[in-house]
Write an enzyme that holds these catalytic residues in place. Sequence first.
Site, PDB file in Angstrom:
ATOM      1  N   HIS A  73      -8.232   3.665 -23.985  1.00 14.32           N
ATOM      2  CA  HIS A  73      -9.139   4.656 -24.015  1.00 14.32           C
ATOM      3  C   HIS A  73      -9.379   4.810 -22.780  1.00 14.32           C
ATOM      4  O   HIS A  73     -10.428   5.642 -22.710  1.00 14.32           O
ATOM      5  CB  HIS A  73     -10.344   4.069 -24.905  1.00 14.32           C
ATOM      6  CG  HIS A  73      -9.639   4.367 -26.602  1.00 14.32           C
ATOM      7  ND1 HIS A  73      -9.558   4.764 -27.352  1.00 14.32           N
ATOM      8  CD2 HIS A  73      -9.390   2.884 -27.095  1.00 14.32           C
ATOM      9  CE1 HIS A  73      -8.605   4.346 -28.748  1.00 14.32           C
ATOM     10  NE2 HIS A  73      -8.956   3.278 -28.823  1.00 14.32           N
ATOM     11  N   THR A 104       5.197   6.464   3.933  1.00 11.39           N
ATOM     12  CA  THR A 104       5.689   4.943   2.410  1.00 11.39           C
ATOM     13  C   THR A 104       4.562   5.734   1.744  1.00 11.39           C
ATOM     14  O   THR A 104       3.925   6.229   1.096  1.00 11.39           O
ATOM     15  CB  THR A 104       5.171   4.197   2.758  1.00 11.39           C
ATOM     16  OG1 THR A 104       5.346   3.644   4.276  1.00 11.39           O
ATOM     17  CG2 THR A 104       6.117   2.757   2.494  1.00 11.39           C
ATOM     18  N   GLU A 105       6.421   6.100   0.395  1.00 12.35           N
ATOM     19  CA  GLU A 105       5.993   6.248  -1.060  1.00 12.35           C
ATOM     20  C   GLU A 105       6.394   4.892  -1.411  1.00 12.35           C
ATOM     21  O   GLU A 105       7.162   3.789  -1.657  1.00 12.35           O
ATOM     22  CB  GLU A 105       6.716   6.977  -0.493  1.00 12.35           C
ATOM     23  CG  GLU A 105       7.518   7.781  -2.578  1.00 12.35           C
ATOM     24  CD  GLU A 105       8.031   9.194  -2.956  1.00 12.35           C
ATOM     25  OE1 GLU A 105       9.061   9.313  -2.134  1.00 12.35           O
ATOM     26  OE2 GLU A 105       8.080   9.293  -4.061  1.00 12.35           O
ATOM     27  N   GLY A 161      12.869   1.992  12.337  1.00 13.73           N
ATOM     28  CA  GLY A 161      13.454   2.120  11.314  1.00 13.73           C
ATOM     29  C   GLY A 161      14.181   3.585  11.511  1.00 13.73           C
ATOM     30  O   GLY A 161      14.475   3.937  12.205  1.00 13.73           O
ATOM     31  N   GLU A 181      -1.856  20.304  -8.453  1.00 11.12           N
ATOM     32  CA  GLU A 181      -0.972  19.808  -9.089  1.00 11.12           C
ATOM     33  C   GLU A 181      -2.263  19.272 -10.705  1.00 11.12           C
ATOM     34  O   GLU A 181      -3.164  18.715 -10.126  1.00 11.12           O
ATOM     35  CB  GLU A 181      -0.215  18.925  -8.696  1.00 11.12           C
ATOM     36  CG  GLU A 181       1.230  19.473  -7.520  1.00 11.12           C
ATOM     37  CD  GLU A 181       2.423  18.427  -7.308  1.00 11.12           C
ATOM     38  OE1 GLU A 181       2.115  17.188  -7.705  1.00 11.12           O
ATOM     39  OE2 GLU A 181       2.808  18.283  -5.936  1.00 11.12           O
TER      40      GLU A 181
END
Lengths: 404, 303
Positions: free
Chosen positions: B256, B97-98, B18, B214
């Site tokens: 919920h 990969t995302e 790639g 985070e």
Amino acid sequence: MARILEHHAKQIFAQVGIPIPEGYPAISSDQAASIAEGIDSPVVVKALVPVGKRGEAGAVQFAEDSRGAAIAASDLIGRYIGAYMIDTVLVEERIEIEAELYLSIIIDRDERKPRIVISARGGVSIEDVAQNEPDAIITDTISMSRGLPEYRARELWKCAGVTGPVMPALGQITHRLWNLFIQHDLRLIEINPLFRTPSNTIIAGDAVLSVDDSAIFRHPDLERITVPGSDRAWRPMTELEADAQRVHELDPYRGSVRYLELEGGNIGFLCGGGGASLLLYDHLVDAGGKPANYAEIGGNPTEQKVAGMTRVVLSKPGVEGLFVAHNITNNTQTDVIARGVVTGIRHAGRDPSSLPVIAREAGLHDDEARKIFEEAGISYFGEETTLAEAARHMVAAMTGGGSR
Amino acid sequence: MSRLIDASTRLLIQGITGREARMVTRHILAYGTTVVSGVTPGRCGQDVEGIPVFDTISHAVQDTSPTASLVSVPPAATLDAVAEAIAGDIPLIVIATEGIPQHDVLRMIELADEAGTIIIGPNSVGVIRPGDNVKIGAIGGEHPERAFIPGKIGVISRSGGMTAEIGLTLRLAGHGVSTAISVGGDALIGSTPATLLAGFQNDPETDAVVLFGEPGTRFEEDVAHRIAAAEFTKPLIALIAGGFTEKLPEGTAFGHAAAIIEGDSGRPSRKRKSLQDAGALVANSLDEISGLLDTALTSSPER
């Protein structure tokens, strides 16, 4: 995660044999009346908006007949629930209730497994039950490869204190819910309340489905019925947010962007990557700055994308400065960011040499980035300036204190 | 296992042909890391930067004995690629990969757990060990030495970019990095910060760890538990970003279930408090890290 409204979600239930009350959507009081007429029993009129706790917000009303349904519909349609205007209601047969149960499947990100949550004490106060009587909530993780067979579902309901002639139906419905969870790549599927009637039938009183955005490509059928932008739960997508999304979709595979419009503020915020932008926003607020938005851009975006996002950020009324900062980049080309920012400022009809702009860009090609920013009259800072210091420079620039 | 990677690491790159992967391969090789093979189905016989490409992992394993794989394939193909690497008994898989479908991630994590494979990521910028010139992934880009120099501080970060910024902060303060790990920017990841602490605890070349956290998940709370339970006893300095998100308008939760299982964990203020209560040092900005490290390292009996 994109949300699916109740009437669509209930159709999905019906297709796999999870019983639902008879009901149809209506966009006017006349239509609501004729639906109620056809159902020929007391009805419930529910606002179709992608928000939770509709009952508490008065978005669920009861009516005895078609006239009552018309009144409820005309009261609801046009009203706002949170930031969402009601344009459609669901008119539904009212079920005679013996008990309200609770059933959901969610992705537990800490255990990194799907998790089923059930309770015999469903209804609007389920969160209080979870808080005050945790033993009334039965929960377990599920293996992706082994799934949730009916017998396991029955065991869990038994633990929750449910017994009697409803057991087979509950096992079936719970197993079917699992199948839907898998088949549609869901992040959340929930039935609350799950009704038990006096004649011991089980009927889904509500249907909450949330789809995984990153799996939507293999579910074109679901894409049509999700509410776009509904993951920003407190209000629908704004025009500027839609604009930012269009900028991204021009070239969706290069770089990632997020834009969240906020109330008030005067500093246009265009930072990245994901973690650094969170930190930079904190620092800006700590230094007394007032960001007008939160925006993140990273992953080596194209110049066009950076320029488009810069224009969007500066388009919000009241924005009188621009903060462009990133962590030292791994592979993002800072010169491309610099060119995009300068172009975007001009596209927004602003002059980069008079608009207060602070740029903190370090990493790949930052010599070139420095040149581009400085030639445009923008205050540039590199790796020797920390993120917190850059935020303080921004606040100083806004108050005319100069940045150098 | 005390170290994820070191000089003995033999890297295989899945999706090596790639565009992005070719660039990353070039940078990894230039840094001095041993890359033994690449896999792209249908491209057997080609090479990328002199690295042979195979059709299948099984063939690549037979011929090149990799000890780690970097996965750089499109989201829809990632589950299959990871399953193939697990079937090939590769003990460490770093997923760059995302945007992988969450159910696919659940499946790969289940497969990895059953096989005892370590997954870093998805959406990880990589892992780097500057002392051995080994990196897996885009971490540090073309010039890793700008952010990462050899030293004795471990880094665990939920943000790929902040992994580099922390490295830079340490370098400018005269510290270096033993191993830096970008755990992946998603909420659903193979190895959480808490599970990675054990490696740093057992690594004699790590004196302290810097953690970047985070909002969302219980990852930082779990780290606090490990410290409180004395499973991790070296100094830990934490920086938790996103405090401002607690002041945003509260979205009405849809359903919920999340509230029932997560409660109000996930808030930065709660993470900071649990870490502080457990004995970690919590910084307000990167600027404080060097001072906190100096204090911790001069007073730490672990030294």
